[in-house]
Scaffold this motif. Structure first.
Motif, PDB file in Angstrom:
ATOM      1  N   TYR A   1     106.906 -18.912 -12.219  1.00 24.03           N
ATOM      2  CA  TYR A   1     107.586 -18.447 -13.428  1.00 24.03           C
ATOM      3  C   TYR A   1     109.076 -18.218 -13.178  1.00 24.03           C
ATOM      4  CZ  TYR A   1     103.036 -17.889 -15.610  1.00 24.03           C
ATOM      5  OH  TYR A   1     101.798 -18.128 -16.121  1.00 24.03           O
ATOM      6  N   GLU A   2     109.368 -17.654 -12.015  1.00 22.26           N
ATOM      7  CA  GLU A   2     110.780 -17.375 -11.723  1.00 22.26           C
ATOM      8  C   GLU A   2     111.566 -18.682 -11.606  1.00 22.26           C
ATOM      9  OE1 GLU A   2     111.253 -14.205  -9.087  1.00 22.26           O
ATOM     10  OE2 GLU A   2     113.390 -14.579  -8.782  1.00 22.26           O
ATOM     11  N   TRP A   3     110.927 -19.645 -10.935  1.00 23.18           N
ATOM     12  CA  TRP A   3     111.592 -20.947 -10.790  1.00 23.18           C
ATOM     13  C   TRP A   3     111.789 -21.598 -12.147  1.00 23.18           C
ATOM     14  CZ3 TRP A   3     114.719 -23.427  -7.909  1.00 23.18           C
ATOM     15  CH2 TRP A   3     114.873 -24.797  -8.057  1.00 23.18           C
ATOM     16  N   PHE A   4     110.769 -21.524 -13.014  1.00 23.96           N
ATOM     17  CA  PHE A   4     110.871 -22.138 -14.340  1.00 23.96           C
ATOM     18  C   PHE A   4     112.067 -21.592 -15.104  1.00 23.96           C
ATOM     19  CE2 PHE A   4     106.081 -23.206 -14.614  1.00 23.96           C
ATOM     20  CZ  PHE A   4     106.327 -24.510 -14.204  1.00 23.96           C
ATOM     21  N   ARG A   5     112.247 -20.259 -15.034  1.00 21.13           N
ATOM     22  CA  ARG A   5     113.362 -19.658 -15.785  1.00 21.13           C
ATOM     23  C   ARG A   5     114.684 -20.280 -15.348  1.00 21.13           C
ATOM     24  NH1 ARG A   5     110.752 -15.072 -15.680  1.00 21.13           N
ATOM     25  NH2 ARG A   5     111.590 -14.351 -13.699  1.00 21.13           N
ATOM     26  N   PHE A   6     114.885 -20.323 -14.042  1.00 18.36           N
ATOM     27  CA  PHE A   6     116.137 -20.874 -13.516  1.00 18.36           C
ATOM     28  C   PHE A   6     116.273 -22.349 -13.884  1.00 18.36           C
ATOM     29  CE2 PHE A   6     117.865 -23.548 -10.136  1.00 18.36           C
ATOM     30  CZ  PHE A   6     119.179 -23.108 -10.103  1.00 18.36           C
ATOM     31  N   GLU A   7     115.240 -23.120 -13.579  1.00 20.89           N
ATOM     32  CA  GLU A   7     115.343 -24.570 -13.714  1.00 20.89           C
ATOM     33  C   GLU A   7     115.440 -24.996 -15.177  1.00 20.89           C
ATOM     34  OE1 GLU A   7     116.210 -26.462 -11.423  1.00 20.89           O
ATOM     35  OE2 GLU A   7     115.872 -28.397 -12.364  1.00 20.89           O
ATOM     36  N   ARG A   8     114.800 -24.237 -16.061  1.00 21.83           N
ATOM     37  CA  ARG A   8     114.901 -24.595 -17.488  1.00 21.83           C
ATOM     38  C   ARG A   8     116.345 -24.467 -17.973  1.00 21.83           C
ATOM     39  NH1 ARG A   8     109.116 -21.732 -18.865  1.00 21.83           N
ATOM     40  NH2 ARG A   8     107.920 -23.523 -18.130  1.00 21.83           N
ATOM     41  N   LEU A   9     117.039 -23.445 -17.504  1.00 18.57           N
ATOM     42  CA  LEU A   9     118.436 -23.297 -17.900  1.00 18.57           C
ATOM     43  C   LEU A   9     119.282 -24.419 -17.283  1.00 18.57           C
ATOM     44  CD1 LEU A   9     120.513 -21.677 -19.473  1.00 18.57           C
ATOM     45  CD2 LEU A   9     120.736 -20.142 -17.510  1.00 18.57           C
ATOM     46  N   MET A  10     118.951 -24.830 -16.062  1.00 16.62           N
ATOM     47  CA  MET A  10     119.713 -25.909 -15.430  1.00 16.62           C
ATOM     48  C   MET A  10     119.417 -27.263 -16.091  1.00 16.62           C
ATOM     49  SD  MET A  10     121.615 -24.267 -13.460  1.00 16.62           S
ATOM     50  CE  MET A  10     121.492 -22.492 -13.721  1.00 16.62           C
ATOM     51  N   VAL A  11     118.180 -27.457 -16.547  1.00 18.60           N
ATOM     52  CA  VAL A  11     117.869 -28.662 -17.334  1.00 18.60           C
ATOM     53  C   VAL A  11     118.755 -28.668 -18.585  1.00 18.60           C
ATOM     54  CG1 VAL A  11     116.129 -29.715 -18.846  1.00 18.60           C
ATOM     55  CG2 VAL A  11     115.498 -29.016 -16.515  1.00 18.60           C
ATOM     56  N   ALA A  12     118.827 -27.508 -19.237  1.00 17.71           N
ATOM     57  CA  ALA A  12     119.658 -27.392 -20.437  1.00 17.71           C
ATOM     58  C   ALA A  12     121.103 -27.759 -20.107  1.00 17.71           C
ATOM     59  CB  ALA A  12     119.581 -25.965 -20.985  1.00 17.71           C
ATOM     60  N   ALA A  13     121.591 -27.249 -18.980  1.00 22.63           N
ATOM     61  CA  ALA A  13     122.986 -27.507 -18.592  1.00 22.63           C
ATOM     62  C   ALA A  13     123.231 -29.006 -18.382  1.00 22.63           C
ATOM     63  CB  ALA A  13     123.321 -26.733 -17.314  1.00 22.63           C
ATOM     64  N   ARG A  14     122.321 -29.654 -17.675  1.00 24.11           N
ATOM     65  CA  ARG A  14     122.516 -31.091 -17.411  1.00 24.11           C
ATOM     66  C   ARG A  14     122.439 -31.893 -18.714  1.00 24.11           C
ATOM     67  NH1 ARG A  14     119.917 -29.444 -12.518  1.00 24.11           N
ATOM     68  NH2 ARG A  14     117.841 -29.798 -13.385  1.00 24.11           N
ATOM     69  N   CYS A  15     121.611 -31.435 -19.655  1.00 23.91           N
ATOM     70  CA  CYS A  15     121.539 -32.118 -20.954  1.00 23.91           C
ATOM     71  C   CYS A  15     122.858 -31.979 -21.718  1.00 23.91           C
ATOM     72  CB  CYS A  15     120.373 -31.569 -21.779  1.00 23.91           C
ATOM     73  SG  CYS A  15     118.770 -32.104 -21.149  1.00 23.91           S
ATOM     74  N   LEU A  16     123.506 -30.828 -21.571  1.00 25.58           N
ATOM     75  CA  LEU A  16     124.832 -30.659 -22.193  1.00 25.58           C
ATOM     76  C   LEU A  16     125.810 -31.692 -21.634  1.00 25.58           C
ATOM     77  CD1 LEU A  16     125.395 -26.777 -21.955  1.00 25.58           C
ATOM     78  CD2 LEU A  16     124.588 -28.082 -23.954  1.00 25.58           C
ATOM     79  N   GLY A  17     125.755 -31.857 -20.310  1.00 25.27           N
ATOM     80  CA  GLY A  17     126.672 -32.808 -19.668  1.00 25.27           C
ATOM     81  C   GLY A  17     126.427 -34.223 -20.153  1.00 25.27           C
ATOM     82  N   ALA A  18     125.136 -34.591 -20.214  1.00 21.08           N
ATOM     83  CA  ALA A  18     124.802 -35.948 -20.663  1.00 21.08           C
ATOM     84  C   ALA A  18     125.292 -36.159 -22.094  1.00 21.08           C
ATOM     85  CB  ALA A  18     123.291 -36.151 -20.577  1.00 21.08           C
ATOM     86  N   ALA A  19     125.006 -35.187 -22.962  1.00 18.28           N
ATOM     87  CA  ALA A  19     125.413 -35.322 -24.362  1.00 18.28           C
ATOM     88  C   ALA A  19     126.943 -35.313 -24.488  1.00 18.28           C
ATOM     89  CB  ALA A  19     124.803 -34.192 -25.188  1.00 18.28           C
ATOM     90  N   GLY A  20     127.594 -34.535 -23.633  1.00 19.70           N
ATOM     91  CA  GLY A  20     129.066 -34.492 -23.653  1.00 19.70           C
ATOM     92  C   GLY A  20     129.657 -35.843 -23.281  1.00 19.70           C
TER      93      GLY A  20
END
Ligand SMILES: Cc1cc2nc3c(=O)[nH]c(=O)nc-3n(C[C@H](O)[C@H](O)[C@H](O)COP(=O)(O)OP(=O)(O)OC[C@H]3O[C@@H](n4cnc5c(N)ncnc54)[C@H](O)[C@@H]3O)c2cc1C
Length: 388
Positions: free
Chosen positions: A235-254
Protein backbone atom coordinates in the motif's frame (compact mmCIF):
# COMPACT_ATOMS: atom_id res chain seq x y z
CA UNK A 1 3.06 27.05 -11.96
CA UNK A 2 3.25 29.37 -8.98
CA UNK A 3 5.00 28.78 -5.70
CA UNK A 4 8.07 26.82 -6.80
CA UNK A 5 11.16 27.58 -4.71
CA UNK A 6 14.55 28.25 -6.28
CA UNK A 7 15.56 24.64 -5.40
CA UNK A 8 12.39 23.34 -7.06
CA UNK A 9 13.08 25.36 -10.20
CA UNK A 10 16.72 24.26 -10.27
CA UNK A 11 16.00 20.52 -10.10
CA UNK A 12 13.14 20.91 -12.56
CA UNK A 13 15.50 22.65 -15.01
CA UNK A 14 18.17 19.94 -14.59
CA UNK A 15 15.57 17.25 -15.23
CA UNK A 16 14.22 19.05 -18.27
CA UNK A 17 17.73 19.45 -19.67
CA UNK A 18 18.40 15.74 -19.12
CA UNK A 19 15.14 14.77 -20.82
CA UNK A 20 16.21 16.88 -23.79
CA UNK A 21 19.48 14.89 -23.89
CA UNK A 22 17.56 11.59 -23.94
CA UNK A 23 14.94 12.49 -26.56
CA UNK A 24 17.33 12.16 -29.54
CA UNK A 25 17.83 8.45 -28.64
CA UNK A 26 14.13 7.56 -28.81
CA UNK A 27 13.94 6.54 -32.46
CA UNK A 28 17.07 4.40 -32.18
CA UNK A 29 15.55 2.64 -29.15
CA UNK A 30 12.24 2.16 -30.95
CA UNK A 31 13.96 0.63 -33.95
CA UNK A 32 16.01 -1.81 -31.85
CA UNK A 33 13.41 -3.34 -29.55
CA UNK A 34 13.98 -0.68 -26.91
CA UNK A 35 17.69 -1.47 -26.52
CA UNK A 36 20.46 1.10 -26.78
CA UNK A 37 24.13 0.07 -26.77
CA UNK A 38 25.15 -0.85 -23.21
CA UNK A 39 27.72 1.96 -22.98
CA UNK A 40 25.09 4.53 -24.00
CA UNK A 41 22.64 3.32 -21.36
CA UNK A 42 25.41 3.25 -18.75
CA UNK A 43 26.30 6.82 -19.73
CA UNK A 44 22.68 7.92 -19.28
CA UNK A 45 22.50 6.26 -15.86
CA UNK A 46 25.74 7.94 -14.78
CA UNK A 47 24.50 11.31 -15.97
CA UNK A 48 21.21 10.90 -14.07
CA UNK A 49 23.20 10.29 -10.88
CA UNK A 50 25.55 13.21 -11.51
CA UNK A 51 22.59 15.54 -12.00
CA UNK A 52 20.99 14.39 -8.74
CA UNK A 53 18.01 12.88 -10.56
CA UNK A 54 18.51 9.30 -9.31
CA UNK A 55 17.02 8.24 -5.95
CA UNK A 56 15.39 11.62 -5.40
CA UNK A 57 12.92 9.81 -3.10
CA UNK A 58 15.54 8.26 -0.82
CA UNK A 59 16.85 9.74 2.46
CA UNK A 60 19.87 12.01 2.13
CA UNK A 61 21.60 10.30 5.08
CA UNK A 62 21.75 7.10 3.02
CA UNK A 63 23.03 8.89 -0.07
CA UNK A 64 19.67 9.66 -1.67
CA UNK A 65 18.36 12.99 -2.88
CA UNK A 66 16.16 13.62 0.16
CA UNK A 67 13.88 15.64 -2.10
CA UNK A 68 10.43 16.87 -1.21
CA UNK A 69 7.50 15.04 -2.78
CA UNK A 70 6.89 18.03 -5.03
CA UNK A 71 10.50 17.91 -6.26
CA UNK A 72 10.14 14.18 -6.96
CA UNK A 73 7.05 14.96 -9.02
CA UNK A 74 8.88 17.71 -10.90
CA UNK A 75 11.71 15.30 -11.82
CA UNK A 76 9.45 12.42 -12.84
CA UNK A 77 7.29 14.80 -14.87
CA UNK A 78 10.31 15.67 -16.99
CA UNK A 79 11.32 12.00 -17.30
CA UNK A 80 7.79 11.33 -18.54
CA UNK A 81 8.48 13.55 -21.56
CA UNK A 82 10.74 10.84 -22.96
CA UNK A 83 9.42 7.70 -24.72
CA UNK A 84 10.75 4.13 -24.65
CA UNK A 85 11.35 4.30 -20.88
CA UNK A 86 14.70 6.00 -21.45
CA UNK A 87 13.90 8.21 -18.44
CA UNK A 88 13.83 5.19 -16.14
CA UNK A 89 17.53 5.75 -15.50
CA UNK A 90 16.32 8.41 -13.05
CA UNK A 91 15.21 5.51 -10.88
CA UNK A 92 13.29 5.72 -7.62
CA UNK A 93 14.23 2.77 -5.36
CA UNK A 94 11.70 1.60 -2.75
CA UNK A 95 11.29 4.58 -0.46
CA UNK A 96 9.34 2.53 2.11
CA UNK A 97 12.27 0.16 2.66
CA UNK A 98 14.77 2.17 4.77
CA UNK A 99 12.28 2.53 7.63
CA UNK A 100 11.62 -1.19 7.92
CA UNK A 101 14.89 -2.70 6.70
CA UNK A 102 17.30 -4.27 9.18
CA UNK A 103 20.93 -3.11 9.29
CA UNK A 104 22.04 -5.92 7.00
CA UNK A 105 19.34 -5.12 4.45
CA UNK A 106 20.33 -1.45 4.49
CA UNK A 107 23.91 -2.38 3.57
CA UNK A 108 23.12 -5.13 1.07
CA UNK A 109 20.11 -3.66 -0.70
CA UNK A 110 19.20 -0.09 0.22
CA UNK A 111 22.57 1.65 -0.10
CA UNK A 112 23.53 -0.18 -3.35
CA UNK A 113 20.10 0.60 -4.84
CA UNK A 114 20.60 4.27 -4.02
CA UNK A 115 24.09 4.36 -5.49
CA UNK A 116 22.85 2.59 -8.63
CA UNK A 117 24.96 -0.55 -8.06
CA UNK A 118 21.88 -2.72 -7.55
CA UNK A 119 18.39 -2.70 -9.04
CA UNK A 120 15.16 -4.20 -7.78
CA UNK A 121 12.09 -5.73 -9.38
CA UNK A 122 8.69 -6.60 -7.92
CA UNK A 123 7.29 -10.11 -8.01
CA UNK A 124 3.78 -9.68 -6.62
CA UNK A 125 1.17 -10.23 -9.37
CA UNK A 126 0.17 -13.78 -10.29
CA UNK A 127 -1.99 -15.34 -12.99
CA UNK A 128 -5.00 -15.31 -10.63
CA UNK A 129 -4.10 -12.25 -8.55
CA UNK A 130 -3.65 -8.78 -10.02
CA UNK A 131 -6.11 -6.15 -8.82
CA UNK A 132 -6.94 -8.50 -5.97
CA UNK A 133 -3.44 -8.79 -4.46
CA UNK A 134 -4.95 -10.60 -1.51
CA UNK A 135 -5.64 -13.58 -3.76
CA UNK A 136 -1.95 -14.46 -4.22
CA UNK A 137 -1.13 -18.14 -3.90
CA UNK A 138 2.67 -17.96 -3.63
CA UNK A 139 3.85 -19.46 -0.37
CA UNK A 140 6.62 -18.93 2.15
CA UNK A 141 7.37 -21.59 4.73
CA UNK A 142 9.86 -21.22 7.55
CA UNK A 143 12.51 -23.97 7.65
CA UNK A 144 15.14 -23.40 10.34
CA UNK A 145 16.93 -20.14 9.60
CA UNK A 146 15.56 -19.96 6.06
CA UNK A 147 12.25 -19.51 4.28
CA UNK A 148 11.28 -21.69 1.33
CA UNK A 149 9.48 -19.71 -1.38
CA UNK A 150 7.22 -21.09 -4.10
CA UNK A 151 5.06 -19.34 -6.66
CA UNK A 152 4.73 -18.17 -10.24
CA UNK A 153 4.79 -14.40 -10.71
CA UNK A 154 3.55 -12.48 -13.74
CA UNK A 155 4.66 -9.19 -15.36
CA UNK A 156 7.90 -8.98 -13.34
CA UNK A 157 9.06 -5.64 -14.73
CA UNK A 158 12.84 -5.21 -15.08
CA UNK A 159 13.58 -8.84 -14.18
CA UNK A 160 16.16 -8.79 -16.99
CA UNK A 161 18.03 -5.82 -15.51
CA UNK A 162 17.41 -6.34 -11.77
CA UNK A 163 19.64 -8.25 -9.38
CA UNK A 164 17.13 -8.62 -6.56
CA UNK A 165 13.40 -9.06 -6.28
CA UNK A 166 10.70 -8.28 -3.76
CA UNK A 167 8.69 -11.47 -3.53
CA UNK A 168 5.30 -11.34 -1.84
CA UNK A 169 3.90 -14.59 -0.51
CA UNK A 170 1.37 -16.09 1.85
CA UNK A 171 2.87 -17.66 4.96
CA UNK A 172 2.33 -21.37 5.49
CA UNK A 173 2.47 -22.62 9.07
CA UNK A 174 3.57 -20.69 12.14
CA UNK A 175 1.70 -18.03 14.11
CA UNK A 176 0.97 -15.90 10.99
CA UNK A 177 -0.29 -18.76 8.82
CA UNK A 178 -2.18 -17.37 5.79
CA UNK A 179 -0.92 -13.78 6.20
CA UNK A 180 1.28 -11.97 3.69
CA UNK A 181 5.02 -11.45 3.94
CA UNK A 182 7.60 -9.77 1.71
CA UNK A 183 11.09 -11.18 1.01
CA UNK A 184 14.25 -9.94 -0.63
CA UNK A 185 15.47 -12.49 -3.16
CA UNK A 186 18.84 -12.27 -4.89
CA UNK A 187 18.81 -12.82 -8.65
CA UNK A 188 19.61 -15.05 -10.36
CA UNK A 189 19.39 -17.93 -7.90
CA UNK A 190 18.74 -21.66 -7.60
CA UNK A 191 15.08 -22.52 -8.25
CA UNK A 192 14.32 -19.25 -10.08
CA UNK A 193 13.54 -19.53 -13.79
CA UNK A 194 11.87 -17.51 -16.50
CA UNK A 195 8.79 -19.36 -17.75
CA UNK A 196 8.49 -17.06 -20.76
CA UNK A 197 8.98 -13.45 -21.77
CA UNK A 198 5.85 -12.22 -23.58
CA UNK A 199 6.00 -9.22 -25.93
CA UNK A 200 4.11 -6.13 -24.71
CA UNK A 201 2.63 -3.07 -26.42
CA UNK A 202 5.52 -0.74 -25.65
CA UNK A 203 9.08 -1.00 -26.95
CA UNK A 204 11.38 -0.78 -23.95
CA UNK A 205 14.50 -2.58 -22.76
CA UNK A 206 12.88 -3.63 -19.48
CA UNK A 207 11.08 -6.95 -19.92
CA UNK A 208 8.11 -8.29 -17.94
CA UNK A 209 8.59 -12.06 -17.83
CA UNK A 210 6.59 -14.72 -16.04
CA UNK A 211 8.98 -16.07 -13.41
CA UNK A 212 8.71 -19.32 -11.44
CA UNK A 213 10.14 -19.57 -7.93
CA UNK A 214 10.49 -23.25 -7.04
CA UNK A 215 11.69 -24.17 -3.54
CA UNK A 216 13.81 -21.03 -3.40
CA UNK A 217 15.60 -20.78 -0.05
CA UNK A 218 16.31 -17.33 1.36
CA UNK A 219 17.88 -16.54 4.73
CA UNK A 220 15.30 -15.63 7.39
CA UNK A 221 17.12 -12.28 7.56
CA UNK A 222 15.70 -11.53 4.09
CA UNK A 223 12.18 -11.17 5.48
CA UNK A 224 11.24 -7.50 5.15
CA UNK A 225 9.77 -6.16 8.39
CA UNK A 226 7.75 -8.78 10.23
CA UNK A 227 5.60 -11.72 9.20
CA UNK A 228 2.17 -10.38 8.27
CA UNK A 229 3.49 -7.00 7.11
CA UNK A 230 3.48 -7.79 3.36
CA UNK A 231 0.35 -5.88 2.39
CA UNK A 232 1.28 -2.74 4.32
CA UNK A 233 4.39 -2.29 2.16
CA UNK A 234 2.41 -2.79 -1.01
CA UNK A 235 0.00 0.00 0.00
CA UNK A 236 2.79 2.40 0.85
CA UNK A 237 4.51 1.72 -2.44
CA UNK A 238 1.24 2.18 -4.35
CA UNK A 239 0.73 5.63 -2.85
CA UNK A 240 4.16 6.80 -3.94
CA UNK A 241 4.18 5.14 -7.34
CA UNK A 242 0.67 6.26 -8.25
CA UNK A 243 1.71 9.87 -7.80
CA UNK A 244 4.85 9.26 -9.88
CA UNK A 245 2.76 7.64 -12.63
CA UNK A 246 0.65 10.80 -12.56
CA UNK A 247 3.80 12.92 -12.82
CA UNK A 248 5.16 11.03 -15.83
CA UNK A 249 1.76 11.31 -17.53
CA UNK A 250 1.94 15.09 -17.09
CA UNK A 251 5.32 15.07 -18.82
CA UNK A 252 4.06 12.95 -21.70
CA UNK A 253 1.00 15.14 -22.18
CA UNK A 254 3.15 18.28 -21.90
CA UNK A 255 5.52 17.10 -24.60
CA UNK A 256 2.67 16.06 -26.88
CA UNK A 257 0.91 19.37 -26.38
CA UNK A 258 4.08 21.23 -27.36
CA UNK A 259 4.57 18.99 -30.40
CA UNK A 260 1.01 19.33 -31.72
CA UNK A 261 0.99 23.08 -31.15
CA UNK A 262 4.14 23.46 -33.27
CA UNK A 263 2.87 21.05 -35.93
CA UNK A 264 -0.59 22.61 -36.14
CA UNK A 265 0.93 26.06 -36.58
CA UNK A 266 3.23 24.95 -39.41
CA UNK A 267 1.26 22.27 -41.24
CA UNK A 268 -0.85 23.81 -43.99
CA UNK A 269 -4.03 22.33 -45.42
CA UNK A 270 -6.97 24.02 -47.12
CA UNK A 271 -5.02 27.24 -47.69
CA UNK A 272 -3.73 27.88 -44.16
CA UNK A 273 -2.28 26.33 -41.03
CA UNK A 274 -4.41 23.48 -39.68
CA UNK A 275 -4.61 25.35 -36.35
CA UNK A 276 -7.00 27.73 -38.14
CA UNK A 277 -9.49 24.91 -38.50
CA UNK A 278 -11.82 24.98 -35.54
CA UNK A 279 -11.91 21.21 -35.14
CA UNK A 280 -8.10 21.05 -34.84
CA UNK A 281 -7.99 24.13 -32.59
CA UNK A 282 -10.46 22.40 -30.30
CA UNK A 283 -8.11 19.42 -29.90
CA UNK A 284 -5.24 21.75 -28.98
CA UNK A 285 -7.32 23.72 -26.49
CA UNK A 286 -8.82 20.65 -24.81
CA UNK A 287 -5.38 19.08 -24.44
CA UNK A 288 -3.81 22.07 -22.71
CA UNK A 289 -6.84 22.70 -20.52
CA UNK A 290 -6.89 19.12 -19.26
CA UNK A 291 -3.12 19.15 -18.75
CA UNK A 292 -3.39 22.29 -16.65
CA UNK A 293 -6.10 20.75 -14.48
CA UNK A 294 -4.14 17.50 -14.11
CA UNK A 295 -0.93 19.30 -13.18
CA UNK A 296 -2.73 21.37 -10.55
CA UNK A 297 -4.16 18.16 -9.06
CA UNK A 298 -0.83 16.32 -8.96
CA UNK A 299 1.18 19.26 -7.60
CA UNK A 300 -1.45 19.96 -4.95
CA UNK A 301 -1.39 16.29 -3.88
CA UNK A 302 2.41 16.43 -3.59
CA UNK A 303 2.29 19.69 -1.63
CA UNK A 304 -0.24 18.14 0.73
CA UNK A 305 2.07 15.19 1.41
CA UNK A 306 4.94 17.59 2.09
CA UNK A 307 2.71 19.48 4.54
CA UNK A 308 1.77 16.28 6.43
CA UNK A 309 -1.70 15.52 5.03
CA UNK A 310 -3.31 12.53 6.75
CA UNK A 311 -2.13 9.32 5.02
CA UNK A 312 -5.68 8.10 4.30
CA UNK A 313 -6.50 11.40 2.63
CA UNK A 314 -3.31 11.39 0.56
CA UNK A 315 -4.01 7.75 -0.38
CA UNK A 316 -7.26 8.88 -2.01
CA UNK A 317 -5.61 11.95 -3.52
CA UNK A 318 -2.80 9.86 -5.07
CA UNK A 319 -5.50 7.65 -6.59
CA UNK A 320 -7.27 10.73 -7.97
CA UNK A 321 -4.00 12.02 -9.42
CA UNK A 322 -3.16 8.66 -11.03
CA UNK A 323 -6.69 8.21 -12.36
CA UNK A 324 -7.06 11.68 -13.81
CA UNK A 325 -3.51 12.17 -15.13
CA UNK A 326 -3.33 8.75 -16.83
CA UNK A 327 -6.75 9.14 -18.45
CA UNK A 328 -5.94 12.73 -19.45
CA UNK A 329 -2.63 11.64 -21.04
CA UNK A 330 -4.42 8.88 -22.95
CA UNK A 331 -6.88 11.43 -24.38
CA UNK A 332 -4.07 13.84 -25.28
CA UNK A 333 -2.11 11.07 -27.04
CA UNK A 334 -5.18 10.07 -29.01
CA UNK A 335 -5.73 13.67 -30.12
CA UNK A 336 -2.04 14.07 -30.90
CA UNK A 337 -2.12 11.14 -33.32
CA UNK A 338 -5.17 12.74 -34.94
CA UNK A 339 -3.54 16.17 -35.27
CA UNK A 340 -0.44 14.62 -36.88
CA UNK A 341 -2.66 12.72 -39.33
CA UNK A 342 -0.81 9.94 -41.20
CA UNK A 343 2.47 10.99 -39.59
CA UNK A 344 0.94 10.26 -36.20
CA UNK A 345 0.67 6.59 -37.15
CA UNK A 346 4.41 6.25 -37.89
CA UNK A 347 6.64 4.75 -35.21
CA UNK A 348 9.17 7.50 -35.80
CA UNK A 349 6.57 9.96 -34.48
CA UNK A 350 6.42 10.70 -30.76
CA UNK A 351 2.61 10.69 -30.77
CA UNK A 352 2.51 7.13 -32.11
CA UNK A 353 4.93 5.92 -29.44
CA UNK A 354 3.11 7.65 -26.59
CA UNK A 355 -0.24 6.44 -27.93
CA UNK A 356 0.94 2.87 -27.27
CA UNK A 357 3.08 3.51 -24.21
CA UNK A 358 0.57 5.49 -22.20
CA UNK A 359 -2.06 2.77 -22.35
CA UNK A 360 -0.48 0.83 -19.52
CA UNK A 361 -0.64 3.83 -17.18
CA UNK A 362 -4.35 3.04 -16.76
CA UNK A 363 -3.54 -0.55 -15.82
CA UNK A 364 -0.42 -0.93 -13.69
CA UNK A 365 -0.13 0.22 -10.10
CA UNK A 366 -3.88 -0.36 -9.89
CA UNK A 367 -6.29 -0.04 -12.81
CA UNK A 368 -8.53 2.99 -13.30
CA UNK A 369 -11.41 0.94 -11.95
CA UNK A 370 -9.50 0.16 -8.76
CA UNK A 371 -8.57 3.86 -8.33
CA UNK A 372 -12.26 4.76 -8.65
CA UNK A 373 -13.17 2.18 -6.01
CA UNK A 374 -10.53 3.54 -3.63
CA UNK A 375 -11.72 7.12 -4.11
CA UNK A 376 -15.40 6.24 -3.69
CA UNK A 377 -14.73 4.19 -0.54
CA UNK A 378 -12.79 7.06 0.99
CA UNK A 379 -15.63 9.45 0.07
CA UNK A 380 -18.09 7.27 1.97
CA UNK A 381 -15.77 6.88 4.96
CA UNK A 382 -14.42 10.39 5.28
CA UNK A 383 -16.77 12.58 3.25
CA UNK A 384 -15.83 14.24 -0.06
CA UNK A 385 -15.01 17.57 1.58
CA UNK A 386 -11.98 16.10 3.38
CA UNK A 387 -10.53 14.66 0.20
CA UNK A 388 -10.74 17.50 -2.31
C1 LIG B 1 3.47 -3.77 -18.44
C2 LIG B 1 3.09 -4.25 -17.08
C3 LIG B 1 4.03 -4.26 -16.08
C4 LIG B 1 3.71 -4.73 -14.79
N1 LIG B 1 4.70 -4.79 -13.84
C5 LIG B 1 4.44 -5.44 -12.68
C6 LIG B 1 5.50 -5.70 -11.75
O1 LIG B 1 6.64 -5.28 -11.95
N2 LIG B 1 5.22 -6.42 -10.64
C7 LIG B 1 3.97 -6.87 -10.37
O2 LIG B 1 3.79 -7.53 -9.35
N3 LIG B 1 2.92 -6.62 -11.22
C8 LIG B 1 3.15 -5.93 -12.37
N4 LIG B 1 2.12 -5.69 -13.27
C9 LIG B 1 0.78 -6.16 -12.94
C10 LIG B 1 -0.26 -5.07 -12.78
O3 LIG B 1 -0.12 -4.45 -11.53
C11 LIG B 1 -1.63 -5.74 -12.97
O4 LIG B 1 -1.73 -6.07 -14.34
C12 LIG B 1 -2.78 -4.82 -12.57
O5 LIG B 1 -2.79 -4.61 -11.19
C13 LIG B 1 -4.13 -5.45 -12.98
O6 LIG B 1 -4.22 -6.78 -12.60
P1 LIG B 1 -4.65 -7.89 -13.68
O7 LIG B 1 -3.83 -7.69 -14.90
O8 LIG B 1 -4.58 -9.22 -13.04
O9 LIG B 1 -6.12 -7.56 -14.07
P2 LIG B 1 -7.44 -8.05 -13.28
O10 LIG B 1 -7.30 -7.80 -11.83
O11 LIG B 1 -7.77 -9.42 -13.71
O12 LIG B 1 -8.51 -7.04 -13.85
C14 LIG B 1 -9.15 -7.26 -15.12
C15 LIG B 1 -10.19 -6.16 -15.31
O13 LIG B 1 -11.18 -6.25 -14.25
C16 LIG B 1 -11.24 -5.03 -13.55
N5 LIG B 1 -11.45 -5.29 -12.13
C17 LIG B 1 -10.78 -6.16 -11.34
N6 LIG B 1 -11.22 -6.10 -10.08
C18 LIG B 1 -12.20 -5.17 -10.06
C19 LIG B 1 -13.04 -4.64 -9.06
N7 LIG B 1 -12.95 -5.04 -7.79
N8 LIG B 1 -13.92 -3.67 -9.41
C20 LIG B 1 -13.99 -3.24 -10.69
N9 LIG B 1 -13.23 -3.71 -11.68
C21 LIG B 1 -12.34 -4.65 -11.37
C22 LIG B 1 -9.90 -4.35 -13.79
O14 LIG B 1 -9.97 -2.95 -13.60
C23 LIG B 1 -9.62 -4.74 -15.22
O15 LIG B 1 -10.31 -3.90 -16.07
C24 LIG B 1 2.40 -5.17 -14.53
C25 LIG B 1 1.44 -5.13 -15.54
C26 LIG B 1 1.78 -4.68 -16.80
C27 LIG B 1 0.74 -4.67 -17.88
Amino acid sequence: MYGLSSEDLAIQARARGFADELIPFEEQAEASGGELPADVTAGHAKRARELGLHSTNMPAELGGGGCTTLQQVLVQEQMGRVTNALGWVAATPPSWLPEVANADQIERYVRPAISGEREECYAITEEGAGSDVDAIEATAQRAGDTYVLNGVKWHVTSYNTADFAFFQARLRGGPHDGEHAMFLVDLPGPGIRVVRTPAYTHTISHHHPIVAFENVRVPAANLVGAEGDGMAFAYEWFRFERLMVAARCLGAAGRLTEEITAFAASRRAGGGPISDHGLVAGMLADSLTELFAARALAYETARGIDCGTDTKVSHAQCSMAKLYCSEMAGRVADRAVQVFGGRGYMRENVAERFYRELRVERIWEGTSEIQRLIIARQMIKRGPARLA
